[in-house]
Write a protein that holds these residues in place. Structure first.
Motif, mmCIF file in Angstrom:
data_model
loop_
_atom_site.group_PDB
_atom_site.id
_atom_site.type_symbol
_atom_site.label_atom_id
_atom_site.label_comp_id
_atom_site.label_asym_id
_atom_site.label_seq_id
_atom_site.Cartn_x
_atom_site.Cartn_y
_atom_site.Cartn_z
ATOM 1 N N LYS A 198 38.612 15.767 34.988
ATOM 2 C CA LYS A 198 38.092 14.597 35.700
ATOM 3 C C LYS A 198 39.126 13.476 35.738
ATOM 4 O O LYS A 198 39.260 12.779 36.751
ATOM 5 C CB LYS A 198 36.802 14.109 35.037
ATOM 6 N N VAL A 308 27.492 16.833 49.276
ATOM 7 C CA VAL A 308 28.656 16.000 48.969
ATOM 8 C C VAL A 308 29.820 16.375 49.880
ATOM 9 O O VAL A 308 30.598 15.516 50.312
ATOM 10 C CB VAL A 308 29.038 16.136 47.482
ATOM 11 N N GLU A 359 36.248 8.873 47.135
ATOM 12 C CA GLU A 359 35.280 8.990 46.043
ATOM 13 C C GLU A 359 34.434 10.244 46.193
ATOM 14 O O GLU A 359 34.117 10.921 45.201
ATOM 15 C CB GLU A 359 34.380 7.749 46.016
ATOM 16 N N GLU A 362 36.466 13.250 45.101
ATOM 17 C CA GLU A 362 36.500 13.334 43.636
ATOM 18 C C GLU A 362 35.180 13.877 43.096
ATOM 19 O O GLU A 362 35.167 14.767 42.227
ATOM 20 C CB GLU A 362 36.778 11.953 43.045
ATOM 21 N N ARG A 363 34.076 13.370 43.609
ATOM 22 C CA ARG A 363 32.755 13.836 43.172
ATOM 23 C C ARG A 363 32.563 15.315 43.475
ATOM 24 O O ARG A 363 32.018 16.072 42.663
ATOM 25 C CB ARG A 363 31.677 13.007 43.865
ATOM 26 N N TYR A 364 33.018 15.753 44.634
ATOM 27 C CA TYR A 364 32.903 17.160 45.045
ATOM 28 C C TYR A 364 33.621 18.073 44.056
ATOM 29 O O TYR A 364 33.087 19.106 43.626
ATOM 30 C CB TYR A 364 33.493 17.293 46.441
ATOM 31 N N GLU A 366 34.446 17.365 40.957
ATOM 32 C CA GLU A 366 33.769 17.309 39.662
ATOM 33 C C GLU A 366 32.576 18.263 39.632
ATOM 34 O O GLU A 366 32.323 18.926 38.616
ATOM 35 C CB GLU A 366 33.322 15.886 39.369
ATOM 36 N N ASP A 582 24.876 10.092 51.650
ATOM 37 C CA ASP A 582 25.014 9.741 50.231
ATOM 38 C C ASP A 582 23.651 9.509 49.595
ATOM 39 O O ASP A 582 23.403 9.925 48.458
ATOM 40 C CB ASP A 582 25.872 8.481 50.083
ATOM 41 N N ASP A 586 21.921 11.459 46.479
ATOM 42 C CA ASP A 586 21.468 10.687 45.321
ATOM 43 C C ASP A 586 20.000 10.972 45.008
ATOM 44 O O ASP A 586 19.624 11.136 43.843
ATOM 45 C CB ASP A 586 21.678 9.199 45.600
#
Length: 728
Positions: A198, A308, A359, A362-364, A366, A582, A586
Motif C-alpha cells: 500500500k 472501483v 485515488e 490506488e484503491r483498485y 489495494e 463512488d 461506498d
C-alpha cells in the motif's frame, strides 16, 4: 436512569420497490477490459432519472423527440459570431465524437463480448496469470448513425502512459529504484506485506499527483487573463500551489516509509517506484474457486472491484472533459472573449477529477492485493503473487527507460505479432486472453456534426426537473418541522432506488450482544448506510438535472460563448456521474458491514429507519453526576457539541429550501429569455452542494447521538435506547 432523551420518530414505510438489476460482470480473470459506462452500473429505478441510461451518448438525444416548454431565449449577446463558430467547430467536434463513440452508446451490452472459458483445473494449477488487454470492437446503430463502442482498453493506454511519464519525468539519477517484486520477496506476513505494498502504491499516486499539478500550473500561465481579473487568477493559482507543496510533503513522508519497508537507509538515496499500478479489468473466478460458497469478505471484494474500476475511467473521462472546456475558454480568451471565472472553474475541475482518478487507481490496486491475500488465506493463491498484481507492461517503467530499453507494453506491434506472443504465453499458462492488436484512434465523422446542428435547429427540450420544486411534497410551515420531514423525505426516496431486503434499526440492534460498545458501533454502522443511501439518491437526482441542462445547452452551441458552455456542462455531468459511481461503491461497502453482522442474510440490505432530525435534549446536568470521571469529559464534549450540529443542520436545510426556489425561478427566467444559462447552472450546483451538506450533517448528528446515548444509558433496554436516540 433508563429515561429516554429525544423525541420519538415513527418508522417510515415504503411499498414494494422494483428490482435492482445485477451488474453484468466480466468473465475473464485478468482481464476482459470493457468500459461500460453508465449502463454497467445497476439501473436505478427512479422515474425521474430515466435519462441516466443514455447519459454518455447523443444517441438518446438524436433518436428521441423532446419538447421545450418555451423557446430558447434570445437574450442580448455580444462578440464575434464567426469567432464563436470556429470555437464551436474546434471543440464540439471532438465532443460529438466522444459522446457517440468513446464514452459509449446505450447499444452493445456486456454480454456481446466473448467470454473465454476457464480451465477446469485452474484452481489447482496456478503458476502465473496473464493479464491480456482486449479491445473488442462493438458497434450499434442509433437513429441511423453507426457507432463504435470501445472498451476501457482504448482509454487505458492514455492513462497508463500518463502514469509512466510521471514516474520517468520525476525520477532523479540519485534515486534508488525499488520494484514491487522486491517487497513481495521481503515480506510474507500479511500485515507487513499489506502495509508495504500500500505504501508503494501511495508513492506512485503522489508522484503522479505532483506531476499533474505541476503541469497544470504551467499550463495556467498560457491563459490571457485581463489585468482587472489577475488577482482572482493569482488567488486560485496560489491555492493550487499550496496544495502542490502539501503533496510534495506527503510524497517525501511516503518515500521515507517506503525506504523503511525496502530496507534502504537515507544514505543510500531516495527510493523511487519502478512499476505502475494495474488499471485493466480483473476477474476473480470466485464461483469456480469456492464452488458458490465464497466467504463474505471475498464476495465484497468481488463486487467492489468492477465498481472501483469504472470509477477510475469515469473520473478520467470527467478530467478530460473539463480540460476540453478549459481549452475552449482559453481559445475564446485569446480571441478576445474571456470568461475568467468559467475558465478557472474548468481548470480546477480537471485537477480535482485527475486527483480522484489517481485515488481510484490506488484503491483498485489495494482491493486486488486484498483479494489475493484472501485467496492465500484459503489456500487458493500461488506462492508467487506478482503476476496476479501486475502485467509485464506495467513493470520496469523507470529502470527500463533508464537503461535505454523499451519496457514491455500492451498493444505494440502488429496484430500478428501480438497474437503470436499471446499464443506463446498460453502454452505456459492455464489460460490466456488473446491480444487483438494495436489501439487505433477513433474516427470523428463530420456527418455527426451536421446531424447535431440539424438537431439543435429543429428539436425542442423538455425540462421537468429543472423547473419543478424537489420538496413540494413537504408541507411543514415551521423550520424545525421542515428539517425533520426533509430527513424522512431523503430516506423514503432513497429506499426506492433499490429493492433489497429491508432492515430496521431495531432489527439490526436486536442481533447485537446488548453491550454498550456493540450497540454504539452497530447504531453508527446503520446510520452510515442510511447516509450512503441518501447521498446516492441525491447524486442520481443531480445527474438527471445536469443531463437536462446539457440538452438545453446544445441549442446554444453556436451562440457567443455557447460552445464553451456546452463543454462545461458536459464536464460537470461527467464529474457528477463519477461521484455517483463512488457513492454506489461506498454504499456497497457499508452494506457488507451490515451483512457481516447478520450471517443469515445473503442479499444487500436497505436501511429503512429514518434518522432523527429534531432538537435533542441531552439532559447533561441531570446525567453528569452519574457519569464516571473517565467518560465525563468525552460525553460532556458531545453534549455541548450536539446543539451546534443541529443548528448548523437546520440552517443548511433553510438554505437548501431557498436554493431550490432560486433554481426553479432561474430556470423559468431563462426560458423567458431573461437570464443566461450559466446562471441556471450556478443555481443547480448550489442546490446540490447544500443538499449533500445537509445529508452529511444529519449523519454526523445521529452518530453523535448514538455515542452519547449508548454511553449514558449502558443498562437501558432496547426500546428505551431507541427512544433515547429519537427513532421510536
Amino acid at each position: 436512569m433508563n429515561q429516554a432523551f429525544g423525541t420519538g420518530q415513527a418508522v417510515h414505510s415504503i411499498g414494494d420497490a422494483q428490482n435492482f438489476e445485477e451488474i453484468d460482470r466480466p468473465a475473464v480473470f485478468f482481464e476482459r477490459d470493457a468500459f461500460h459506462g453508465i449502463q454497467d452500473r445497476p439501473q436505478y429505478n427512479s422515474v425521474t432519472d430515466r435519462q441516466l441510461t443514455d447519459r454518455f451518448s447523443l444517441v438518446g438525444i438524436f433518436s428521441q423527440p423532446v419538447r421545450m416548454r418555451s423557446p430558447i431565449p434570445d437574450y442580448p449577446t455580444t462578440g464575434n459570431v464567426e469567432m464563436n463558430r470556429r470555437i464551436a467547430l474546434k471543440h464540439l467536434s471532438p465532443l460529438i465524437s466522444i459522446l457517440t463513440a468513446v464514452i459509449g452508446a446505450s447499444a452493445g451490452l456486456a454480454e456481446n463480448h466473448p467470454h473465454p472459458r476457464l480451465n477446469v483445473d485452474l484452481a489447482h494449477h496456478w503458476s502465473a496469470v496473464l493479464l491480456a488487454e482486449q479491445a473488442i470492437p462493438n458497434t450499434g446503430t442509433g437513429s441511423g448513425v453507426q457507432q463504435s463502442r470501445p472498451s476501457a482498453a482504448q482509454l487505458r493506454p492514455e492513462l497508463d502512459n500518463r502514469l509512466k511519464t510521471a514516474l520517468r519525468r520525476n525520477f532523479q539519477q540519485t534515486d534508488r529504484i525499488i520494484s514491487l517484486q522486491s517487497l513481495l520477496e521481503r515480506y510474507s506476513r500479511r500485515e507487513d506485506l499489506t502495509r508495504a505494498v500500500k505504501t508503494y502504491w501511495t508513492v506512485v499516486r503522489l508522484v503522479a499527483s505532483v506531476d499533474m499539478l505541476s503541469q497544470s500550473l504551467s499550463e495556467l500561465e498560457t491563459f490571457p487573463c485581463p489585468p482587472e481579473r489577475r488577482p482572482y487568477l493569482e488567488g486560485l493559482k496560489g491555492g493550487i500551489t499550496g496544495q502542490l507543496i502539501d503533496l510534495r510533503g506527503q510524497l517525501a513522508a511516503a518515500q521515507f516509509e517506503l525506504a523503511a519497508w525496502a530496507g534502504v537507509t537515507d544514505a543510500q538515496g531516495r527510493v523511487f517506484p519502478d512499476d505502475i499500478p494495474h488499471t485493466g479489468g480483473y476477474n476473480t473466478y470466485i464461483d469456480s474457486l469456492f464452488h458458490g460458497q465464497a466467504p463474505l469478505e471475498v464476495r465484497k471484494i468481488d463486487e467492489l472491484l468492477p465498481l472501483v474500476r469504472q470509477s477510475i475511467y469515469l473520473h478520467f473521462v470527467a478530467a478530460r472533459s473539463a480540460r476540453d472546456a478549459w481549452l475552449a475558454y482559453r481559445d475564446a480568451a485569446n480571441a478576445g472573449a474571456p470568461n475568467v471565472e468559467a475558465a478557472m472553474q474548468m481548470w480546477h475541475l480537471a485537477i480535482t477529477e485527475n486527483l480522484r482518478c489517481l485515488e481510484a487507481v490506488e484503491r483498485y490496486n489495494e482491493l486486488i492485493l486484498e483479494y489475493i491475500l484472501e485467496l492465500r488465506r484459503y489456500g487458493q493463491a500461488p506462492s508467487n503473487i506478482l503476476p496476479m498484481l501486475l502485467e509485464e507492461g506495467s513493470r520496469r517503467v523507470v529502470s527500463g527507460a533508464a537503461a535505454g530499453s523499451t519496457p514491455a507494453s500492451r498493444n505494440t506491434g502488429d496484430a500478428a505479432t501480438s497474437a503470436r506472443q499471446a499464443d506463446l504465453s498460453a502454452e505456459r499458462l492455464p489460460f490466456a486472453c488473446k491480444n487483438l492488436g494495436p489501439f487505433t484512434p477513433l474516427d470523428r465523422p463530420q456527418t455527426l456534426i451536421c446531424r447535431l446542428i440539424a438537431f439543435r435547429e429543429s428539436a425542442t427540450v423538455e425540462t421537468p426537473e429543472l423547473t419543478k420544486g424537489f420538496f413540494s411534497s413537504i408541507t411543514a410551515t415551521r423550520l424545525e418541522d421542515f428539517v425533520k420531514e426533509l430527513a424522512r423525505f431523503c430516506t423514503a426516496e432513497s429506499m426506492q432506488i433499490r429493492a433489497d431486503k429491508t432492515l430496521t434499526l431495531s432489527e439490526y440492534l436486536s442481533n447485537s450482544s446488548g453491550q454498550t460498545e456493540d450497540r454504539r458501533v452497530r447504531t453508527i454502522q446503520y446510520w452510515e448506510v442510511v447516509e450512503a443511501q441518501d447521498r446516492l439518491f441525491v447524486l442520481i437526482k443531480q445527474s438527471a438535472v445536469l443531463s437536462e441542462l446539457f440538452r438545453v445547452a446544445l441549442r446554444e452551441a453556436e451562440r457567443p460563448g455557447g460552445a464553451e458552455l456546452v463543454l462545461q456542462i458536459h464536464a460537470e455531468r461527467n464529474a457528477a456521474d463519477a461521484a455517483l459511481q463512488d457513492a454506489h461503491a461506498d454504499l456497497l461497502e457499508k452494506q457488507f458491514i451490515l451483512k457481516k453482522n447478520i450471517p443469515t442474510s445473503d442479499i444487500d440490505l436497505t436501511a429503512v429507519t429514518p434518522p432523527f432530525a429534531g432538537a435533542y435534549d441531552t439532559r447533561w446536568s441531570e446525567l453528569a453526576p452519574y457519569i464516571t470521571p473517565a467518560q465525563r469529559v468525552h460525553l460532556g464534549k458531545i453534549a455541548y457539541r450536539l446543539p451546534g450540529i443541529y443548528a448548523a443542520m437546520a440552517q443548511t436545510a433553510s438554505a437548501l429550501l431557498s436554493a431550490d426556489l432560486a433554481r426553479q425561478r432561474d430556470a423559468e427566467a431563462y426560458l423567458r429569455g431573461q437570464i443566461p444559462l450559466n446562471t441556471v447552472l450556478a443555481s443547480v450546483q448550489l442546490e446540490f452542494d447544500l443538499w449533500l451538506q445537509f445529508i452529511e450533517g444529519v449523519g454526523q448528528y445521529n452518530r453523535a447521538i448514538a455515542q452519547y446515548a449508548a454511553s449514558c444509558l449502558p443498562l437501558a433496554s432496547l426500546n428505551d435506547y431507541l427512544k433515547a436516540i429519537g427513532v421510536q
